[in-house]
Design a protein around this motif. Structure first.
Motif, short mmCIF file in Angstrom:
data_model
loop_
_atom_site.label_atom_id
_atom_site.label_comp_id
_atom_site.label_asym_id
_atom_site.label_seq_id
_atom_site.Cartn_x
_atom_site.Cartn_y
_atom_site.Cartn_z
N ARG A 178 0.84 -1.20 0.00
CA ARG A 178 0.00 0.00 0.00
C ARG A 178 0.88 1.25 0.00
O ARG A 178 1.89 1.33 0.69
N GLY A 179 0.44 2.24 -0.76
CA GLY A 179 1.15 3.50 -0.83
C GLY A 179 0.95 4.12 -2.19
O GLY A 179 0.37 3.52 -3.09
N PRO A 180 1.41 5.37 -2.40
CA PRO A 180 1.33 5.99 -3.72
C PRO A 180 2.18 5.20 -4.71
O PRO A 180 3.28 4.75 -4.37
N TYR A 206 8.91 11.52 -0.44
CA TYR A 206 7.49 11.48 -0.79
C TYR A 206 6.56 11.88 0.36
O TYR A 206 5.36 12.00 0.16
N ARG A 207 7.12 12.07 1.54
CA ARG A 207 6.26 12.37 2.69
C ARG A 207 5.54 13.71 2.54
O ARG A 207 4.36 13.83 2.86
N LYS A 208 6.26 14.72 2.05
CA LYS A 208 5.64 16.03 1.86
C LYS A 208 4.60 15.98 0.76
O LYS A 208 3.55 16.63 0.84
N LEU A 209 4.88 15.21 -0.27
CA LEU A 209 3.96 15.13 -1.41
C LEU A 209 2.67 14.38 -1.07
O LEU A 209 1.57 14.80 -1.45
N TYR A 210 2.81 13.27 -0.34
CA TYR A 210 1.67 12.37 -0.17
C TYR A 210 1.29 12.11 1.29
O TYR A 210 0.26 11.46 1.54
N GLY A 211 2.10 12.56 2.24
CA GLY A 211 1.91 12.16 3.63
C GLY A 211 0.50 12.37 4.16
O GLY A 211 -0.13 11.45 4.70
N LYS A 212 -0.04 13.58 4.02
CA LYS A 212 -1.36 13.88 4.58
C LYS A 212 -2.45 13.05 3.90
O LYS A 212 -3.31 12.45 4.57
N ALA A 213 -2.42 13.00 2.58
CA ALA A 213 -3.44 12.24 1.85
C ALA A 213 -3.34 10.75 2.17
O ALA A 213 -4.36 10.06 2.32
N PHE A 214 -2.13 10.26 2.30
CA PHE A 214 -1.93 8.84 2.59
C PHE A 214 -2.45 8.49 3.97
O PHE A 214 -3.08 7.45 4.17
N LEU A 257 -8.60 1.60 -5.87
CA LEU A 257 -8.56 2.76 -4.98
C LEU A 257 -7.15 3.34 -4.92
O LEU A 257 -6.16 2.59 -4.93
N ALA A 258 -7.08 4.65 -4.81
CA ALA A 258 -5.79 5.31 -4.65
C ALA A 258 -5.09 4.79 -3.39
O ALA A 258 -5.74 4.49 -2.38
N PHE A 259 -3.78 4.67 -3.47
CA PHE A 259 -2.91 4.22 -2.38
C PHE A 259 -3.05 2.73 -2.08
O PHE A 259 -2.44 2.22 -1.15
N ASP A 260 -3.87 2.02 -2.86
CA ASP A 260 -3.96 0.56 -2.75
C ASP A 260 -3.81 -0.03 -4.15
O ASP A 260 -4.42 -1.04 -4.49
#
Length: 283
Positions: free
Chosen positions: A98-100, A206-214, A150-153
């Motif tokens: 799981r992840g972007p 990638y934490r700044k790019l996707y962290g909150k959404a993830f 689904l996104a992130f899966d």
């Protein structure tokens, strides 16, 4: 063909039978008179299930990503079955990431496909001679994300989509041999091991790019999982499907799976995209 439930001396193969859903399916089939062969992650799992089933379930530790290991296992089972062949093969998925997509390691993606796609194909192909002898059935289990990812899966959806395509091909190609193929689109299961790490597990860049959404999406996915079916109930439903007189080509099992299949049929592409974002809290 006759329904599987009417055959004397029934036999079955269940992959991933040492724990979770596979274990419940193996025990459920054994209680209906099947002799079951399958795979387990450890010798301890195999021994425990042999005892729990009064010897009706025999598991082997087998790496399904190794064609050599799968062929050796299947040859041993075929020898034990003899000319009667194999009545039922239940193939389960077993690997998740799981992840972007941008942040997923290629090795992690390959592992998912090696297990869920190539491993599944290796098992099916290895057992086709025995299934032909019995004019048996294949029940391929995958997640509903193969139809509506689904996104992130993403790896679950991508590998599930591949299995959906291969299942459709097998259904057509094996029909002349009297082998039925049913694809089960399974919903979320409680206590499933798919729960992901938090965003801190993402590579730093990638934490700044996707962290909150993830984090948001992971929380929603975990909530869906917590509200899912228990493994015993899902197994009972799958066993009933395997025993149907006229097996369906595709069946959704679980409230969330049924809801998602309806959405995929009834919504426009734009509506479905918005709905999928809403599910994971990103609308």
């Amino acid at each position: 063909m006759k329904p599987a439930s009417s055959r004397p001396g029934r036999s079955g193969v269940v992959t991933g039978a040492g724990a979770g859903l596979g274990r419940e399916i193996a025990l459920g089939l054994a209680s209906r008179g099947y002799i079951i062969f399958g795979t387990a992650a450890s010798l301890e799992e195999a021994q425990e299930l042999k005892e729990a089933s009064a010897g009706r379930v025999s598991l082997m530790v087998c790496d399904r990503t190794s064609a050599v290991a799968v062929d050796a296992w299947a040859c041993g089972v075929a020898d034990a079955l003899g000319p009667a062949g194999l009545d039922l093969l239940v193939s389960t998925a077993g690997e998740y990431a799981r992840g972007p997509v941008e942040a997923l390691a290629q090795d992690a993606l390959r592992r998912v496909f090696e297990m869920n796609v190539f491993g599944a194909l290796a098992v099916i192909n290895a057992y086709l001679p025995a299934l032909r002898s019995a004019r048996g059935r294949i029940v391929q289990i995958t997640g509903w994300a193969g139809r509506v990812p689904l996104a992130f899966d993403g790896p679950s959806g991508a590998s599930g989509a591949a299995i959906e395509a291969f299942s459709a091909l097998y259904r057509t190609e094996l029909k002349p041999f009297g082998i039925d193929v049913t694809l089960v689109r399974l919903g979320a299961l409680k206590n499933d091991e798919r729960i992901s790490p938090d965003s801190a597990a993402l590579p730093r860049q990638y934490r700044k790019l996707y962290g909150k959404a993830f984090r948001t999406a992971s929380g929603r996915l975990e909530a869906i999982q917590a509200a899912g079916m228990d493994a015993a109930s899902a197994a009972a439903r799958i066993i009933d499907i395997a025993h149907g007189d006229a097996p369906a080509s595709r069946v959704a099992v679980g409230t969330d799976a049924e809801r998602m299949m309806l959405a995929a049929c009834d919504m426009t592409e734009a509506e479905l995209d918005s709905y999928l974002l809403e599910i994971i809290g990103l609308s």
